[in-house]
Design a protein around this motif. Structure first.
Motif, PDB file in Angstrom:
ATOM      1  N   THR A 226       0.825  -1.203   0.000  1.00 62.18           N
ATOM      2  CA  THR A 226       0.000   0.000   0.000  1.00 62.18           C
ATOM      3  C   THR A 226       0.861   1.256   0.000  1.00 62.18           C
ATOM      4  O   THR A 226       1.554   1.544   0.965  1.00 62.18           O
ATOM      5  CB  THR A 226      -0.940   0.010   1.227  1.00 62.18           C
ATOM      6  OG1 THR A 226      -0.169  -0.127   2.421  1.00 62.18           O
ATOM      7  CG2 THR A 226      -1.936  -1.137   1.157  1.00 62.18           C
TER       8      THR A 226
ATOM      9  N   PRO B 127      -3.355   0.762   5.088  1.00 64.25           N
ATOM     10  CA  PRO B 127      -3.704  -0.654   5.267  1.00 64.25           C
ATOM     11  C   PRO B 127      -5.177  -0.866   5.591  1.00 64.25           C
ATOM     12  O   PRO B 127      -5.813  -1.778   5.064  1.00 64.25           O
ATOM     13  CB  PRO B 127      -2.797  -1.085   6.427  1.00 64.25           C
ATOM     14  CG  PRO B 127      -1.614  -0.195   6.329  1.00 64.25           C
ATOM     15  CD  PRO B 127      -2.169   1.130   5.882  1.00 64.25           C
TER      16      PRO B 127
ATOM     17  N   ILE C 188       0.583  -7.148   4.759  1.00 64.61           N
ATOM     18  CA  ILE C 188       0.589  -5.819   4.163  1.00 64.61           C
ATOM     19  C   ILE C 188       1.966  -5.190   4.341  1.00 64.61           C
ATOM     20  O   ILE C 188       2.562  -5.266   5.415  1.00 64.61           O
ATOM     21  CB  ILE C 188      -0.498  -4.917   4.777  1.00 64.61           C
ATOM     22  CG1 ILE C 188      -1.883  -5.410   4.351  1.00 64.61           C
ATOM     23  CG2 ILE C 188      -0.310  -3.461   4.359  1.00 64.61           C
ATOM     24  CD1 ILE C 188      -3.036  -4.573   4.865  1.00 64.61           C
TER      25      ILE C 188
END
Length: 212
Positions: free
Chosen positions: A53, A58, A78
């Motif tokens: 990201t 997130p 993530i």
């Protein structure tokens, strides 16, 4: 690449495709659906997903994923890039568990310009999935390449993506990588597209798929 009838679903089923460039403006009406299709490439109980990201947080990335599926993947990792620590993301090199959410971890990278650290964090996420000793299908959503191009030259980003897509493919994973075509020269997008097995592009309110 050759232009073919738009079928994002067909890319997931095509065993010769392991990397897709999604050169679609984020506000396009089909952008979110295309992302979810290219992320949820297997039943969620059998899926491990990595979200990188840069253009979202997130939490927002997870919320968008939740809006397109009844259940989250069995494992979610993530890698959050930029703006220090955002929301559930941990600071520094150690991965942190989600406070409230799926099984998995969050890693951070301070700057989109630190491609070495970014590559390390994604490799760690891939290794984490391998250590689960379960036969999970791997998917990766990279959202997005555009911030990288604001920090580094096209050739540098090209080399980074070549290595990264190779790592994902070597782990039998499927990755898609967003870019905002309106933020870059057309030649830049075309150059980067050669890294990937296929590209999804906007064609009015529809999408067009190109494969090698």
């Amino acid at each position: 690449m050759a232009t073919e009838p738009a079928s994002v679903d067909a890319l997931v089923a095509d065993e010769s495709v392991s990397s897709v460039l999604v050169a679609v403006p984020p506000e396009h009406p089909e952008a979110a659906d295309a992302c979810s299709t290219l992320t949820i490439v297997a039943p969620t109980a059998d899926l491990a997903t990595i979200g990188v990201t840069l253009s979202t947080s997130p939490d927002d990335w997870l919320d968008e994923l939740r809006s397109h599926t009844d259940s989250l993947p069995a494992h979610v990792s993530i890698v959050d890039v930029g703006e220090g620590t955002r929301s559930t993301a941990s600071d520094g090199g150690q991965p942190a568990p989600f406070p409230n959410g799926p099984n998995g971890t969050v890693r951070t990278v301070r700057s989109p310009g630190n491609l070495t650290q970014l590559g390390v964090r994604v490799t760690e996420a891939l290794d984490e999935i391998a250590e689960l000793e379960s036969d999970l299908t791997i998917s990766l959503c990279f959202d997005s390449i555009s911030p990288l191009l604001f920090h580094d030259e096209t050739d540098t980003v090209f080399e980074f993506l070549t290595v990264l897509t190779g790592k994902v493919s070597a782990d039998d994973g499927f990755g898609h990588y967003h870019i905002d075509p309106g933020a870059h020269e057309e030649a830049t997008v075309h150059t980067l597209a050669t890294v990937f097995d296929a590209a999804v592009e906007a064609a009015g309110d529809d999408l067009t798929v190109r494969t090698r």
